[in-house]
Design an enzyme around this catalytic site. Sequence first.
Site, PDB file in Angstrom:
ATOM      1  N   GLY A  43       0.787  -1.225   0.000  1.00  0.00           N
ATOM      2  CA  GLY A  43       0.000   0.000   0.000  1.00  0.00           C
ATOM      3  C   GLY A  43       0.822   1.278   0.000  1.00  0.00           C
ATOM      4  O   GLY A  43       0.353   2.315   0.458  1.00  0.00           O
ATOM      5  N   SER A  44       2.039   1.222  -0.565  1.00  0.00           N
ATOM      6  CA  SER A  44       2.824   2.468  -0.578  1.00  0.00           C
ATOM      7  C   SER A  44       2.211   3.487  -1.541  1.00  0.00           C
ATOM      8  O   SER A  44       2.277   4.701  -1.290  1.00  0.00           O
ATOM      9  CB  SER A  44       4.292   2.197  -0.912  1.00  0.00           C
ATOM     10  OG  SER A  44       4.452   1.803  -2.245  1.00  0.00           O
TER      11      SER A  44
ATOM     12  N   MET B 236      -4.157  -7.104  -6.664  1.00  0.00           N
ATOM     13  CA  MET B 236      -3.713  -8.274  -7.427  1.00  0.00           C
ATOM     14  C   MET B 236      -4.894  -9.143  -7.876  1.00  0.00           C
ATOM     15  O   MET B 236      -4.928 -10.351  -7.642  1.00  0.00           O
ATOM     16  CB  MET B 236      -2.727  -9.101  -6.595  1.00  0.00           C
ATOM     17  CG  MET B 236      -1.534  -8.303  -6.099  1.00  0.00           C
ATOM     18  SD  MET B 236      -0.686  -7.434  -7.431  1.00  0.00           S
ATOM     19  CE  MET B 236       0.301  -8.774  -8.062  1.00  0.00           C
TER      20      MET B 236
ATOM     21  N   ASN C 278      -5.351   2.556 -12.908  1.00  0.00           N
ATOM     22  CA  ASN C 278      -4.399   1.564 -12.379  1.00  0.00           C
ATOM     23  C   ASN C 278      -2.996   2.138 -12.525  1.00  0.00           C
ATOM     24  O   ASN C 278      -2.749   3.005 -13.363  1.00  0.00           O
ATOM     25  CB  ASN C 278      -4.506   0.259 -13.170  1.00  0.00           C
ATOM     26  CG  ASN C 278      -3.573  -0.820 -12.635  1.00  0.00           C
ATOM     27  OD1 ASN C 278      -3.447  -0.994 -11.421  1.00  0.00           O
ATOM     28  ND2 ASN C 278      -2.897  -1.526 -13.523  1.00  0.00           N
TER      29      ASN C 278
ATOM     30  N   HIS D 179       1.076   0.872 -13.079  1.00  0.00           N
ATOM     31  CA  HIS D 179       1.851  -0.295 -13.498  1.00  0.00           C
ATOM     32  C   HIS D 179       3.334   0.081 -13.572  1.00  0.00           C
ATOM     33  O   HIS D 179       3.671   1.163 -14.074  1.00  0.00           O
ATOM     34  CB  HIS D 179       1.355  -0.777 -14.869  1.00  0.00           C
ATOM     35  CG  HIS D 179       2.076  -1.992 -15.341  1.00  0.00           C
ATOM     36  ND1 HIS D 179       1.775  -3.254 -14.870  1.00  0.00           N
ATOM     37  CD2 HIS D 179       3.093  -2.148 -16.212  1.00  0.00           C
ATOM     38  CE1 HIS D 179       2.580  -4.131 -15.444  1.00  0.00           C
ATOM     39  NE2 HIS D 179       3.394  -3.482 -16.262  1.00  0.00           N
TER      40      HIS D 179
ATOM     41  N   ASP E 221      -9.290  -0.952 -18.811  1.00  0.00           N
ATOM     42  CA  ASP E 221     -10.337  -1.510 -19.670  1.00  0.00           C
ATOM     43  C   ASP E 221     -10.320  -3.027 -19.497  1.00  0.00           C
ATOM     44  O   ASP E 221      -9.743  -3.524 -18.531  1.00  0.00           O
ATOM     45  CB  ASP E 221     -10.159  -1.057 -21.128  1.00  0.00           C
ATOM     46  CG  ASP E 221      -8.858  -1.541 -21.730  1.00  0.00           C
ATOM     47  OD1 ASP E 221      -8.201  -2.419 -21.123  1.00  0.00           O
ATOM     48  OD2 ASP E 221      -8.491  -1.044 -22.808  1.00  0.00           O
ATOM     49  N   GLU E 222     -10.928  -3.748 -20.432  1.00  0.00           N
ATOM     50  CA  GLU E 222     -11.074  -5.178 -20.170  1.00  0.00           C
ATOM     51  C   GLU E 222      -9.810  -5.981 -20.445  1.00  0.00           C
ATOM     52  O   GLU E 222      -9.756  -7.175 -20.137  1.00  0.00           O
ATOM     53  CB  GLU E 222     -12.282  -5.722 -20.943  1.00  0.00           C
ATOM     54  CG  GLU E 222     -13.567  -5.196 -20.305  1.00  0.00           C
ATOM     55  CD  GLU E 222     -14.826  -5.535 -21.080  1.00  0.00           C
ATOM     56  OE1 GLU E 222     -14.807  -6.552 -21.795  1.00  0.00           O
ATOM     57  OE2 GLU E 222     -15.798  -4.773 -20.958  1.00  0.00           O
TER      58      GLU E 222
ATOM     59  N   GLU F 205       6.286   6.225  -9.038  1.00  0.00           N
ATOM     60  CA  GLU F 205       4.858   5.898  -8.928  1.00  0.00           C
ATOM     61  C   GLU F 205       4.190   6.826  -7.920  1.00  0.00           C
ATOM     62  O   GLU F 205       3.078   7.315  -8.131  1.00  0.00           O
ATOM     63  CB  GLU F 205       4.664   4.439  -8.496  1.00  0.00           C
ATOM     64  CG  GLU F 205       5.125   3.420  -9.525  1.00  0.00           C
ATOM     65  CD  GLU F 205       4.855   1.988  -9.091  1.00  0.00           C
ATOM     66  OE1 GLU F 205       3.853   1.748  -8.404  1.00  0.00           O
ATOM     67  OE2 GLU F 205       5.649   1.100  -9.454  1.00  0.00           O
TER      68      GLU F 205
HETATM   69  C1  GRF Z   1       3.408  -1.219  -7.571  1.00  0.00           C
HETATM   70  O1  GRF Z   1       4.654  -1.491  -8.126  1.00  0.00           O
HETATM   71  C2  GRF Z   1       2.384  -1.051  -8.642  1.00  0.00           C
HETATM   72  O2  GRF Z   1       2.905  -0.496  -9.814  1.00  0.00           O
HETATM   73  C3  GRF Z   1       1.935  -2.458  -8.903  1.00  0.00           C
HETATM   74  O3  GRF Z   1       1.938  -3.076  -7.651  1.00  0.00           O
HETATM   75  C4  GRF Z   1       2.855  -2.414  -6.785  1.00  0.00           C
HETATM   76  C5  GRF Z   1       2.093  -2.002  -5.571  1.00  0.00           C
HETATM   77  O4  GRF Z   1       2.915  -1.491  -4.551  1.00  0.00           O
HETATM   78  N1  GRF Z   1       0.651  -2.464  -9.576  1.00  0.00           N
HETATM   79  P1  GRF Z   1       2.257  -0.844  -3.278  1.00  0.00           P
HETATM   80  O5  GRF Z   1       1.335  -1.886  -2.649  1.00  0.00           O
HETATM   81  O6  GRF Z   1       1.514   0.378  -3.682  1.00  0.00           O
HETATM   82  O7  GRF Z   1       3.411  -0.541  -2.362  1.00  0.00           O
END
Ligand code: GRF
Length: 221
Positions: A15-16, A93, A110, A112, A144-145, A177
């Site tokens: 959850g960072s 996930m 999302n 990534h 999207d899908e 991110e």
């Molecule tokens: C991140 O690298 C994000 O890009 C991917 O999952 C990871 C989640 O990290 N989808 P966090 O739980 O937000 O620390």
Amino acid sequence: MAHLLRLGVLASGSGSNLQSILDACAQHRIAAEVAAVICNVPGARALQRAKEAGVPAVLLPHQEHARREEYDARLVAELRSRGVELLCLAGFMRIVTPVLLSAFPQRVLNIHPSLLPAFPGMHGVRQAIRAGVRVSGCTVHFVDEGTDCGPILVQAAVPVLEGDTEESLAARILLQEHRIYPRAIQLVAEGRVALEGQRVRISGPQGDAARTLSSPAVDEP
Ligand code: GRF
């Protein structure tokens, strides 16, 4: 006070990214508030972070639902009951189904850890290392899908350095991110984002600058 966009954040792990969103809201850097955090994994740090921030934290284990659609219907009910306007997947996930997407049309983001469309899927950082690319990064996109293939909103570039491992590169990407997810949310909150097919148009001042963030080290030899 201006309207604060009500966010739902779905997370499964550390959850960072959630934390970066919570911090941006608390520091009034974005015109948004986290209305609910929903997590499918008991004991995940994301739940703790939500509680510490004083926002509603909901544990919804997916195993209790035989089909993905049933689980997503449960998510939709929870999110609607909390007035969520924009849904942010942050290390969630699970593959989401049209049940969720149709409830929040063009309102699911999302993040990534690659420069999409390169390296979609579970191991974006590992794939970048194996491919030998010199620059990777991260992407906030509309969901999207497909898997990691919706319209791209904001990206940040991160150089791949000599000797980088999956872990070291992932850590540097994660820092970016944390910069771009709040920024992407703010663009939506300001009403500056329009979808034109697969492309995202950002209106207003510095539209182009808003979509790309380079890490300061990207141009270094
Ligand atoms: C991140 O690298 C994000 O890009 C991917 O999952 C990871 C989640 O990290 N989808 P966090 O739980 O937000 O620390």
